[in-house]
Design a protein around this motif. Sequence first.
Motif, PDB file in Angstrom:
ATOM      1  N   PHE A   1       0.825  -1.209   0.000  1.00 27.45           N
ATOM      2  CA  PHE A   1       0.000   0.000   0.000  1.00 27.45           C
ATOM      3  C   PHE A   1       0.861   1.263   0.000  1.00 27.45           C
ATOM      4  O   PHE A   1       0.440   2.311  -0.507  1.00 27.45           O
ATOM      5  CB  PHE A   1      -0.960  -0.008   1.192  1.00 27.45           C
TER       6      PHE A   1
ATOM      7  N   PHE B   1      -5.957   7.496  -3.710  1.00 30.44           N
ATOM      8  CA  PHE B   1      -5.542   6.326  -2.930  1.00 30.44           C
ATOM      9  C   PHE B   1      -6.738   5.668  -2.245  1.00 30.44           C
ATOM     10  O   PHE B   1      -6.912   4.450  -2.298  1.00 30.44           O
ATOM     11  CB  PHE B   1      -4.512   6.769  -1.886  1.00 30.44           C
ATOM     12  N   ALA B   2      -7.600   6.491  -1.620  1.00 26.16           N
ATOM     13  CA  ALA B   2      -8.788   5.960  -0.937  1.00 26.16           C
ATOM     14  C   ALA B   2      -9.725   5.267  -1.924  1.00 26.16           C
ATOM     15  O   ALA B   2     -10.295   4.209  -1.624  1.00 26.16           O
ATOM     16  CB  ALA B   2      -9.529   7.094  -0.218  1.00 26.16           C
TER      17      ALA B   2
ATOM     18  N   CYS C   1      -8.200   1.896  -2.992  1.00 29.34           N
ATOM     19  CA  CYS C   1      -8.320   0.945  -1.874  1.00 29.34           C
ATOM     20  C   CYS C   1      -9.754   0.430  -1.747  1.00 29.34           C
ATOM     21  O   CYS C   1      -9.980  -0.745  -1.459  1.00 29.34           O
ATOM     22  CB  CYS C   1      -7.871   1.598  -0.566  1.00 29.34           C
ATOM     23  N   GLN C   2     -10.723   1.329  -1.956  1.00 26.70           N
ATOM     24  CA  GLN C   2     -12.132   0.924  -1.883  1.00 26.70           C
ATOM     25  C   GLN C   2     -12.452  -0.080  -2.989  1.00 26.70           C
ATOM     26  O   GLN C   2     -13.182  -1.039  -2.766  1.00 26.70           O
ATOM     27  CB  GLN C   2     -13.035   2.153  -2.017  1.00 26.70           C
TER      28      GLN C   2
ATOM     29  N   LEU D   1     -10.263  -2.146  -4.337  1.00 29.48           N
ATOM     30  CA  LEU D   1      -9.585  -3.393  -3.964  1.00 29.48           C
ATOM     31  C   LEU D   1     -10.374  -4.170  -2.905  1.00 29.48           C
ATOM     32  O   LEU D   1     -10.355  -5.409  -2.879  1.00 29.48           O
ATOM     33  CB  LEU D   1      -8.181  -3.094  -3.446  1.00 29.48           C
ATOM     34  N   LEU D   2     -11.073  -3.447  -2.024  1.00 24.91           N
ATOM     35  CA  LEU D   2     -11.856  -4.092  -0.966  1.00 24.91           C
ATOM     36  C   LEU D   2     -13.282  -4.422  -1.419  1.00 24.91           C
ATOM     37  O   LEU D   2     -14.036  -5.027  -0.658  1.00 24.91           O
ATOM     38  CB  LEU D   2     -11.903  -3.176   0.267  1.00 24.91           C
TER      39      LEU D   2
ATOM     40  N   GLN E   1     -10.435  -7.698   6.496  1.00 29.05           N
ATOM     41  CA  GLN E   1     -10.131  -6.308   6.167  1.00 29.05           C
ATOM     42  C   GLN E   1      -9.370  -5.579   7.267  1.00 29.05           C
ATOM     43  O   GLN E   1      -8.692  -4.593   6.982  1.00 29.05           O
ATOM     44  CB  GLN E   1     -11.429  -5.540   5.889  1.00 29.05           C
TER      45      GLN E   1
ATOM     46  N   ILE F   1      -5.733  -4.921   6.786  1.00 30.54           N
ATOM     47  CA  ILE F   1      -5.590  -4.042   5.625  1.00 30.54           C
ATOM     48  C   ILE F   1      -5.876  -2.596   6.029  1.00 30.54           C
ATOM     49  O   ILE F   1      -5.135  -1.678   5.660  1.00 30.54           O
ATOM     50  CB  ILE F   1      -6.527  -4.488   4.485  1.00 30.54           C
TER      51      ILE F   1
ATOM     52  N   LEU G   1      -3.444   0.645   5.996  1.00 30.79           N
ATOM     53  CA  LEU G   1      -3.731   1.890   5.275  1.00 30.79           C
ATOM     54  C   LEU G   1      -3.437   3.108   6.146  1.00 30.79           C
ATOM     55  O   LEU G   1      -2.821   4.080   5.690  1.00 30.79           O
ATOM     56  CB  LEU G   1      -5.204   1.904   4.828  1.00 30.79           C
TER      57      LEU G   1
ATOM     58  N   TYR H   1      -8.604  11.528   5.194  1.00 30.48           N
ATOM     59  CA  TYR H   1      -8.704  10.173   4.628  1.00 30.48           C
ATOM     60  C   TYR H   1      -9.941   9.460   5.165  1.00 30.48           C
ATOM     61  O   TYR H   1     -10.674   8.806   4.416  1.00 30.48           O
ATOM     62  CB  TYR H   1      -7.445   9.366   4.971  1.00 30.48           C
TER      63      TYR H   1
ATOM     64  N   ARG I   1     -13.075   7.895   3.029  1.00 31.05           N
ATOM     65  CA  ARG I   1     -13.491   6.496   3.116  1.00 31.05           C
ATOM     66  C   ARG I   1     -14.967   6.368   3.490  1.00 31.05           C
ATOM     67  O   ARG I   1     -15.682   5.492   2.986  1.00 31.05           O
ATOM     68  CB  ARG I   1     -12.636   5.739   4.151  1.00 31.05           C
TER      69      ARG I   1
END
Length: 302
Positions: free
Chosen positions: A9, A35-36, A39-40, A42-43, A108, A111, A115, A276, A280
């Motif tokens: 990450f 980036f957020a 990542c969202q 990816l999740l 999660q 992870i 982050l 951040y 999210r």
Amino acid sequence: MFEFIDIAFGWLMRQCYVLVDKIGFGGYALALLIFAFICQVLLFPFGIKQQKNSQKQARLRPKENVIRKKYNGRTDRASQMKMNEEIQMLYQEEHFSPFAGCLPLLIQLPIIFSLFNVIRRPLTYIVNMKDSLILKLNNFLADAQISGFKAVEGIKNIKNIDELKLLNNISSNTAEIATKFADELDSLTLPNFSLGSLDLTLVPSQVFGTTQGWLLFLIPVATFLSAYFGQKITRKFTYQPAPTAESASSMKLMNVMMPLFSGYIAFTWSASLGLYWTYRSILSVVQQILLSKMYPIPTFTE
């Protein structure tokens, strides 16, 4: 233990900043949003897993209610045990586990911690600064008796250094640090943490009362509001079993306490972390609305 996740990450965060730097505007705030978002994405598979589990739970709810009605008014232990056994048998027959939705959340957790660790350590993950230099810079500021800095011994304690505060003070003491660490800093480019007139490396609680402090206070407020209204909106697009009187009371308390906790963390940590967290929260709401359209929860009449 999960350092390999931090590295992965960290690399991603660095690429986001490089992209924004090439664009020439937005700085770290925009890089953090990109980036957020990534990542969202990816999740997202974990969200699909949870939504499918909610779908199955909703489909089984009418059958479960039939069993519960059969034992309605029978509060003795034997009847309650029998009712629970029948419900468990129903779950087994339908290959459903009420805990299956918790597994993606547990996966999660490391992870999510990673982050936050990446965001908390920009010198390591964005600047790609060596641990030895971070240690020397920290101890130099500690020796100069700069407020908030304590000498750290050994590379093994490098994670105890507040890199966001260190980055802010490197910028504040540019001339003095540039003279002493000229050769080591020459090849490094420090990220731009400015959002308009705001410095995202600052902690809102530490500058509260100043002009910038009042403006930075908007970030914890945004964190609280996005968490509070975000969970309300998310709940409308998520399957919610009928609560008992006791669980409903607990839920009301949690609905306020968790956003307040988020706001408090954003107030006492670097403003970049609060920003951040806000990103999210908003992206999580968008994800849940999208999932509800892709995998709609069935509804049943009496």
